[in-house]
Every structure is written in C-alpha cells, then in structure tokens.
Design a protein around this motif. Structure first.
Motif, PDB file in Angstrom:
ATOM      1  N   SER A  12       0.857  -1.181   0.000  1.00 32.42           N
ATOM      2  CA  SER A  12       0.000   0.000   0.000  1.00 32.42           C
ATOM      3  C   SER A  12       0.890   1.226   0.000  1.00 32.42           C
ATOM      4  CB  SER A  12      -0.914   0.010   1.226  1.00 32.42           C
ATOM      5  OG  SER A  12      -1.704   1.192   1.254  1.00 32.42           O
ATOM      6  N   LEU A  26       2.298  -5.800   2.736  1.00 32.60           N
ATOM      7  CA  LEU A  26       1.129  -6.398   3.375  1.00 32.60           C
ATOM      8  C   LEU A  26       1.137  -7.918   3.187  1.00 32.60           C
ATOM      9  CD1 LEU A  26      -1.540  -3.826   2.103  1.00 32.60           C
ATOM     10  CD2 LEU A  26      -0.467  -3.887   4.369  1.00 32.60           C
ATOM     11  N   LEU A  97      -3.518  -2.034  -4.240  1.00 39.55           N
ATOM     12  CA  LEU A  97      -2.787  -2.871  -3.292  1.00 39.55           C
ATOM     13  C   LEU A  97      -1.553  -3.517  -3.917  1.00 39.55           C
ATOM     14  CD1 LEU A  97      -5.859  -4.466  -1.474  1.00 39.55           C
ATOM     15  CD2 LEU A  97      -4.281  -2.745  -0.551  1.00 39.55           C
ATOM     16  N   VAL A 169      -2.899  -2.579  10.471  1.00 38.73           N
ATOM     17  CA  VAL A 169      -3.393  -1.950   9.252  1.00 38.73           C
ATOM     18  C   VAL A 169      -4.820  -2.436   9.018  1.00 38.73           C
ATOM     19  CG1 VAL A 169      -3.107  -1.779   6.762  1.00 38.73           C
ATOM     20  CG2 VAL A 169      -1.109  -1.740   8.253  1.00 38.73           C
ATOM     21  N   CYS A 170      -5.716  -1.504   8.883  1.00 39.51           N
ATOM     22  CA  CYS A 170      -7.129  -1.815   8.636  1.00 39.51           C
ATOM     23  C   CYS A 170      -7.439  -1.456   7.187  1.00 39.51           C
ATOM     24  CB  CYS A 170      -8.019  -1.011   9.579  1.00 39.51           C
ATOM     25  SG  CYS A 170      -7.623  -1.238  11.337  1.00 39.51           S
ATOM     26  N   LEU A 171      -7.858  -2.439   6.412  1.00 40.68           N
ATOM     27  CA  LEU A 171      -8.124  -2.241   4.990  1.00 40.68           C
ATOM     28  C   LEU A 171      -9.615  -2.294   4.707  1.00 40.68           C
ATOM     29  CD1 LEU A 171      -5.426  -4.617   3.454  1.00 40.68           C
ATOM     30  CD2 LEU A 171      -5.306  -2.127   3.591  1.00 40.68           C
ATOM     31  N   SER A 256      -5.424   4.041  -0.287  1.00 35.73           N
ATOM     32  CA  SER A 256      -4.343   3.082  -0.497  1.00 35.73           C
ATOM     33  C   SER A 256      -3.870   3.165  -1.939  1.00 35.73           C
ATOM     34  CB  SER A 256      -4.828   1.656  -0.192  1.00 35.73           C
ATOM     35  OG  SER A 256      -3.792   0.716  -0.440  1.00 35.73           O
ATOM     36  N   SER A 261      -9.143   1.183  -2.634  1.00 36.44           N
ATOM     37  CA  SER A 261      -9.067   0.715  -1.251  1.00 36.44           C
ATOM     38  C   SER A 261      -8.654   1.859  -0.331  1.00 36.44           C
ATOM     39  CB  SER A 261      -8.064  -0.431  -1.129  1.00 36.44           C
ATOM     40  OG  SER A 261      -8.503  -1.566  -1.850  1.00 36.44           O
ATOM     41  N   LEU A 263      -6.947   2.642   3.571  1.00 36.57           N
ATOM     42  CA  LEU A 263      -6.106   2.075   4.619  1.00 36.57           C
ATOM     43  C   LEU A 263      -6.178   2.947   5.852  1.00 36.57           C
ATOM     44  CD1 LEU A 263      -2.434   0.915   4.405  1.00 36.57           C
ATOM     45  CD2 LEU A 263      -2.951   3.023   5.631  1.00 36.57           C
TER      46      LEU A 263
END
Length: 305
Positions: A12, A26, A97, A169-171, A256, A261, A263
């Motif tokens: 990311s 990631l 990503l 990390v929250c995706l 991201s 996405s 992040l």
C-alpha cells in the motif's frame, strides 16, 4: 537452475503525504512457480480478485512478470531462457494494493536468481521501477516493512524501516476496480508551494511517528494535499470512510495507493472496531467493501528454491 518459486507481498503506497515515495508491505501474497519451457507463458492458477480464472491477465510476452524478468536479464547483460510461470495471488487486482508491483518484483527477483544473482538489490529496484513507472510499491514489495523511496540520477534509492508491532493496518477493499492510469490522470500537473511544504512537513512527521511508534504524531501526519482531493471524484466515499476510521479509534487513514481501497492505521486493540466502522461507512455511501485487519509484513520478495 531448473524450477523455482518466488513469493511477493502486496503493498500500500503513499499513506497520505508520501506520494510516490512511502509504502508498506502487506501479508497478501502472490506466488510464481517457474519451470523451463520452450517459450514464455503464464498460467493463472485459480481466481485472482477482479479476474475470474485469470481472465484479462496476459499469458505471454506481454505479461508484467515476463517483461520484468527480461528487463532484469538485459540489465545483467545475461541470456535468460524461456520459462512457464504459474501464478497464484491473493492480491486483489485494480484496488490500489500493488498487484502489478508484485508481478514486476516477482519477475526481476526470479530472473536474478535464475542467472545466479548478478544484480544487487538497488539494481533490482531500478529495473522494477522502470517497468512500474514509480518506485513506491515495488520498493515495499522488494524490501518488506515500511519503505521510503527517493529518486536519484543512478536510479531510485529505498530505505526500510520497521513498522511498530503494536499497530495494525485496517483495509477497506471495495468490490469495484479502479485503474492506476485513471487515478493518476485526474492529478493536477502543478501544485502550490504551500501544498508542497504541507506534504514535505507531514511526510517527515510520518517517518518520525513510525520510528518512535508515536500514534499521536501519526494522527497529525497522515494528511495530504497533493493527490487525495483530486481522487475523491473517483472514490466518492473516501472522506466518509476516513472520518469513520478516525472516529472509531484509528490514528489516521488514507487512500491506499491509487485506490479505491482505503487504509487506516490503528492500535491493535481497536482494529476490529475500526474495520467495522469503515465497512459501515462504505455501505452507507453505496460503495460496499470487505474489511481486513492485517500486520505490516516484515519480509519482502523471497526466493524459495
């Protein structure tokens, strides 16, 4: 050398202020198995998110893995025979990503191993960056952890920093795709000095926050004035998702890479709540997506012989 397997992580990029420079690796992995063949070919084993049964992914000389492997051979002034490549990937395509970076890094690393490792890591970074067009994602895919890539006359230089172990990390990964080309096309050709200074300052603060594991500083640092505002027209719920993540306890959140996405970085104890809030905000905005909580992957590309 005969058969070979290469494993490469997703990535990311940007993390807000570090446009075309910052990235994290990631634990969503792409694997490439190689065996000698009469001609280059690529087979996709299973579904890759966004490409059911590999549909739409080039299977010959125009595949990014093949292009990159040949570029590495050219850089080493070595001959490289053709191989059949079997690709398996858990990295969603067209979601910001690093799916293309993973294929590119996989190609240069595999070729280098097959040739007996004539190229050092900086040269591999240069070759991969030339294929990708920028160094951020390929640096993280190659080195792992948190990377800062900077341009230089001899090719990009990257440094690797350890990401805090207590951070997650929250995706939020939307169901729809967004091409990097489309996302870069909306960016302004020039920015004001004020905005440039803003990003330089916040980028420096972000590096300090990571090195010191300082969540309060990270909360201030993950802001941008160079690219995210322009990309909001392509990711219309970006502001709402970022706000929801912060309200749920994230230190900060950002687009991201090229998107779509999103992040967020959060303390481990709040990560599940942050992801749920991001998913709810996306649904409310009519752009549902799947949330995931992951750690930054310390390892970059690996050769498994």
């Amino acid at each position: 050398m005969g058969e070979l397997r290469v494993r490469v992580p997703a990535s990311s990029a940007n993390l807000g202020p570090g446009f075309d420079s910052f990235a994290i690796a990631l634990p969503l992995l792409a694997e490439f198995d190689l065996r000698p063949a009469r001609a280059w070919s690529v087979n996709v084993d299973g579904d890759i998110a966004g490409h059911e049964n590999g549909n739409g992914i080039p299977t010959g000389d125009d595949n990014l893995f093949v292009i990159s492997a040949r570029a590495a051979a050219e850089a080493a002034a070595e001959s490289l025979g053709p191989y059949h490549v079997t690709q398996r990937s858990a990295i969603p395509v067209g979601r910001g990503l690093g799916s293309s970076a993973a294929a590119i890094v996989g190609g240069v690393v595999a070729a280098n191993a097959l040739m007996g490792d004539p190229l050092d890591r900086r040269t591999l970074l240069r070759v991969a960056s030339e294929v990708e067009g920028h160094a951020d994602n390929v640096a993280a895919a190659l080195y792992g952890a948190f990377t800062v890539a900077l341009p230089d006359e001899g090719g990009p230089v990257a440094t690797r920093l350890v990401f805090p172990r207590t951070w997650r990390v929250c995706l939020l990964i939307p169901g729809r795709l967004l091409s990097t080309g489309d996302s870069r096309a909306v960016l302004p050709s020039q920015v004001s000095r004020e905005d440039a200074v803003f990003n330089v300052a916040h980028g420096a603060a972000l590096i300090a926050a990571v090195m010191r594991a300082d969540g309060a500083l990270l909360a201030l640092a993950m802001a941008d004035r160079l690219h995210q505002a322009a990309r909001t027209k392509l990711v219309p719920a970006l502001g709402e998702i970022i706000a929801a993540a912060r309200e749920a306890g994230a230190f900060g959140a950002a687009l991201s890479g090229a998107g779509p996405s999103v992040l967020a970085v959060a303390p481990a104890r709040l990560a599940a709540r942050v992801v749920s809030a991001m998913e709810e905000a996306a649904v409310a905005a009519g752009v549902p997506g799947r949330g995931r909580v992951v750690r930054v992957r310390a390892a970059g590309a690996q050769v498994l012989k």
